[in-house]
Structures are given as structure tokens and as C-alpha cells.
Design a protein around this motif. Structure first.
Motif, mmCIF file in Angstrom:
data_model
loop_
_atom_site.group_PDB
_atom_site.id
_atom_site.type_symbol
_atom_site.label_atom_id
_atom_site.label_comp_id
_atom_site.label_asym_id
_atom_site.label_seq_id
_atom_site.Cartn_x
_atom_site.Cartn_y
_atom_site.Cartn_z
ATOM 1 N N ASN A 332 0.847 -1.192 0.000
ATOM 2 C CA ASN A 332 0.000 0.000 0.000
ATOM 3 C C ASN A 332 0.885 1.246 0.000
ATOM 4 O O ASN A 332 1.944 1.270 0.647
ATOM 5 N N GLU A 333 0.448 2.272 -0.692
ATOM 6 C CA GLU A 333 1.253 3.486 -0.845
ATOM 7 C C GLU A 333 1.785 4.052 0.473
ATOM 8 O O GLU A 333 2.948 4.447 0.555
ATOM 9 N N PRO A 334 0.970 4.142 1.544
ATOM 10 C CA PRO A 334 1.464 4.821 2.751
ATOM 11 C C PRO A 334 2.498 4.023 3.553
ATOM 12 O O PRO A 334 3.143 4.593 4.434
ATOM 13 N N LEU A 335 2.642 2.729 3.285
ATOM 14 C CA LEU A 335 3.501 1.914 4.147
ATOM 15 C C LEU A 335 4.974 2.253 3.916
ATOM 16 O O LEU A 335 5.461 2.240 2.780
ATOM 17 N N PRO A 336 5.719 2.518 4.997
ATOM 18 C CA PRO A 336 7.057 3.097 4.872
ATOM 19 C C PRO A 336 8.170 2.053 4.788
ATOM 20 O O PRO A 336 9.013 1.929 5.686
ATOM 21 N N TYR A 337 8.223 1.317 3.677
ATOM 22 C CA TYR A 337 9.193 0.227 3.568
ATOM 23 C C TYR A 337 10.503 0.645 2.903
ATOM 24 O O TYR A 337 11.467 -0.125 2.902
ATOM 25 N N GLU A 338 10.547 1.850 2.323
ATOM 26 C CA GLU A 338 11.729 2.240 1.568
ATOM 27 C C GLU A 338 12.998 2.231 2.420
ATOM 28 O O GLU A 338 14.059 1.768 1.958
ATOM 29 N N ALA A 339 12.907 2.736 3.640
ATOM 30 C CA ALA A 339 14.103 2.785 4.497
ATOM 31 C C ALA A 339 14.603 1.386 4.829
ATOM 32 O O ALA A 339 15.817 1.136 4.843
#
Length: 364
Positions: A332-339
Motif C-alpha cells: 500500500n502506498e502509505p507503508l514506509p518500507y523504503e528505508a
């Protein structure tokens, strides 16, 4: 792994939990009410728990727990607590493990997994309860509990709801002789060149979910011939089967035994080869590493949003990815997995559409 946070009425008990166990970092609310009710009823002796989770029912005085679980995370917790837990899914016979049936059986209905799964749990509980035996059944009023209890009452012959706390409910039924209701049939559908078999309760059992559809569409040009590919959190096995159809050597893993059985059935129905493994994230993979890792990680466990599980997935991908290999993740777009993915290498956004994003990262 850590001690679970317990409600005040159970604060003298101790039970372990970890990400992936229902209710984490607490205990499941329906199971908590079940434990309170069984303690009030002074239940003693052998108790078969068909949804043991972290083993809370076994923490009750004078209960000898027969713990059954389909969650690899919960099985790890139960074993750490010294319980000889048995891995099984609704419909599995248990007489080989315990030839004599326990007179008391309990189950927490996972209504969030859909009607068919709750019906499968009720039928399984009926098969496991001897005539004259007692079933304690717990669940959420807002997830169909009253409907499921009425269905159970038809099979058992007697019973009523005996405990309420907020939306949680516990019913007590005594089994009369009679036939056990049949297990629900699996769902089947065709998508992305594979034949999918979705057992009750498996994520997206009846059709491809939107996130997986977007990811496989975004990766349509990917050449997987001869590559070792991991489908991490495989569910029905649609992603792993898609990769196998494109020439990959596939390994599929899931912490839910019902999902593993689905993935095995999907591979068989599609005429494809691959190995589907029941594993708490990557714990059962030994020293295997992969060229490509594909994942649509879960962020719900029961009713709660638990990002700890998805972050365990990403950490596992970092451990299992070979140099030059790539992880493709949809979320989902809001989930902050990039870091979290950034520990592997620079993160690329392959696609953003319809509230989802496909993230890709290649190890140097």
C-alpha cells in the motif's frame, strides 16, 4: 519473542508472543475472554485447543493442553514455552497424534478470514469433540460469531453464549451423536497462466488481489529462465506459480499452513514444479539464497496492523538475496518500507497505481 501483554483479569498468567501471532503484542481479545470463561468454569484435565496461538489456555491451572496451530510463528512460541504443539489445518485428522479424544475442546473463530474458514473451524471442532464432550467457541460479534454459533448448535444439538465482553463472545456447546458437517470446498480460478486453488481462509482465495495483479503486470517483461526465485509469503501460490511458468526454479514459503497447502495445490493444478515450505518467515530455508525475491508482505495479523511482520520479511530478503539479485515488493502506498529496503541498495519505484506501489532493489 516476548511476554504478551495480558488484560488485567489475566495478569497473573504468563504467555509468550512474537510478530505473526494473532493479537501481538497482546493476546487475541477473543482468546482472552475464552481463558477467563474456562477459568471461571474450572476446566480441568486434557483440553484440545484448535487455535492455540501462544498457548494462553495452557497457562490455566490444572489444564493439560493439546496445542494445535497452523501458524509457524505461533508454533515457534509454543515450542519455546515447552509445549509439544501439533501443526494442522481445519479438517486434518488428529487421532494419529491423540488416539483418545479430549472431553473438552476449544477454538477461537477467525471470522476475519471469511465465512468458509469459520465454517471449516466449526466442522473441525465437531469432528474432534466426542459425543457428550464440550466445545468452548470464542469469537467476535462483528465478525459473524452469532451466525457461526447457530450453525454449530445445529451440529452439536445444544449450546448457548455464556460470556460477553465488548464485542467478544464465548459459547459453550455439548455434542450429541450425529454426522460432522463437511469441510467447505476450495475456490479455484485461472490467472496469469496458472490454475489457482484457494483453500478457505487463504488471502485472496477467490481471485487475484489488486496488489499482486499490479506487481505481476509491472514485471511482465522479467526474464526468470533458470533463476532461483523465492515467493516470500506465498498465500495461494499465484506469484510463485507465475514465476515457475516463466522458467524459474521456485521456492514458496508462508507462515500459514493453510496457505502452504493452497500453494502446493496450485502448483499441482498448474502442472508446475516447486517447493512450498511452512516457515516462520525464512526460518525453515536453511542456507538457501536466491536470484530474485518476490513478495506482497502481510501487514495485518487478525484485526491489527502489524508492520513488524513485513519488516521481518524485508530483513529475510536482505539475508537471502545473492549479489546482483533483486527484490520486488508490492505494498500500500502509505507503508514506509523504503528505508528498510534501503539496507540492500538504492530503492526504485517500479510502479505507483491505484493506491499501491511496486518497489525494487538490487544488491550490488
Amino acid at each position: 519473542m516476548r511476554p504478551a501483554r495480558l488484560p488485567e483479569k489475566l495478569d497473573r498468567l504468563t504467555v509468550l508472543t512474537k510478530p505473526g501471532v494473532r493479537g501481538f503484542p497482546d493476546v487475541d481479545a477473543a482468546q482472552a475472554l475464552l481463558a477467563q470463561t474456562m477459568r471461571r468454569d474450572r476446566v480441568r484435565g486434557d483440553v484440545l485447543d484448535l487455535s492455540a496461538m501462544g498457548g494462553l489456555i495452557g497457562a490455566l491451572d490444572s489444564v493439560k493442553l493439546r496445542a494445535v496451530e497452523g501458524s509457524a510463528a505461533a508454533l515457534k512460541v509454543l515450542h519455546a514455552a515447552g509445549l509439544d504443539a501439533h501443526p494442522a489445518i481445519p479438517g486434518d485428522p488428529l487421532t494419529g497424534r491423540w488416539p483418545e479424544r479430549a472431553r473438552t475442546v476449544c477454538v477461537v473463530l477467525a471470522g476475519d478470514r471469511g465465512n468458509a474458514y469459520a465454517e471449516a473451524q466449526v466442522a473441525w471442532a465437531h469432528a474432534c469433540t466426542p459425543p457428550g464432550g464440550t466445545l468452548y467457541i470464542a469469537g467476535d460479534r462483528d465478525k459473524g460469531f452469532d451466525r457461526y454459533v447457530r450453525a454449530a448448535g445445529k451440529a452439536f444439538g445444544s449450546g448457548e453464549t455464556i460470556a460477553r465482553d465488548g464485542g467478544m463472545r464465548v459459547a459453550k456447546l455439548v455434542r450429541r451423536p450425529g454426522p460432522t458437517p463437511p469441510q467447505p470446498d476450495p475456490e479455484t480460478f485461472e490467472a496469469f497462466g496458472v490454475s489457482v486453488v484457494g483453500l478457505p481462509g487463504v488471502f485472496s482465495a477467490a481471485k487475484p488481489d489488486k496488489a499482486t495483479t499490479l506487481m505481476l503486470g509491472a514485471l511482465d517483461s522479467l526474464d526468470l529462465t533458470g533463476l532461483d526465485v523465492l515467493d516470500l509469503g506465498c498465500g495461494t501460490g499465484i506469484i510463485g506459480a507465475w514465476a515457475a511458468r516463466r522458467g524459474a526454479n521456485v521456492t514458496l514459503v508462508d507462515g500459514d499452513l493453510q496457505s502452504v497447502r493452497s500453494a502446493q495445490a496450485t502448483l499441482a493444478a498448474s502442472g508446475l514444479t516447486g517447493e512450498a515450505i511452512h516457515s516462520d518467515v525464512d526460518a525453515a530455508l536453511g542456507d538457501r539464497t536466491f536470484d530474485v525475491i518476490l513478495t506482497n508482505p502481510p501487514f495485518h495479523v487478525g484485526r491489527g496492523v502489524v508492520l513488524d511482520v513485513a519488516r521481518e520479511f524485508i530483513a529475510a530478503a536482505a539475508r537471502r538475496l545473492r549479489p546482483g539479485g533483486t527484490v520486488h515488493l508490492v505494498a500500500n502506498e502509505p507503508l514506509p518500507y523504503e528505508a528498510d529496503l534501503g539496507v540492500i541498495g538504492p530503492v526504485r519505484e517500479t510502479l505507483r497505481e491505484g493506491g499501491f506501489k511496486v518497489l525494487s532493489v538490487t544488491r550490488a
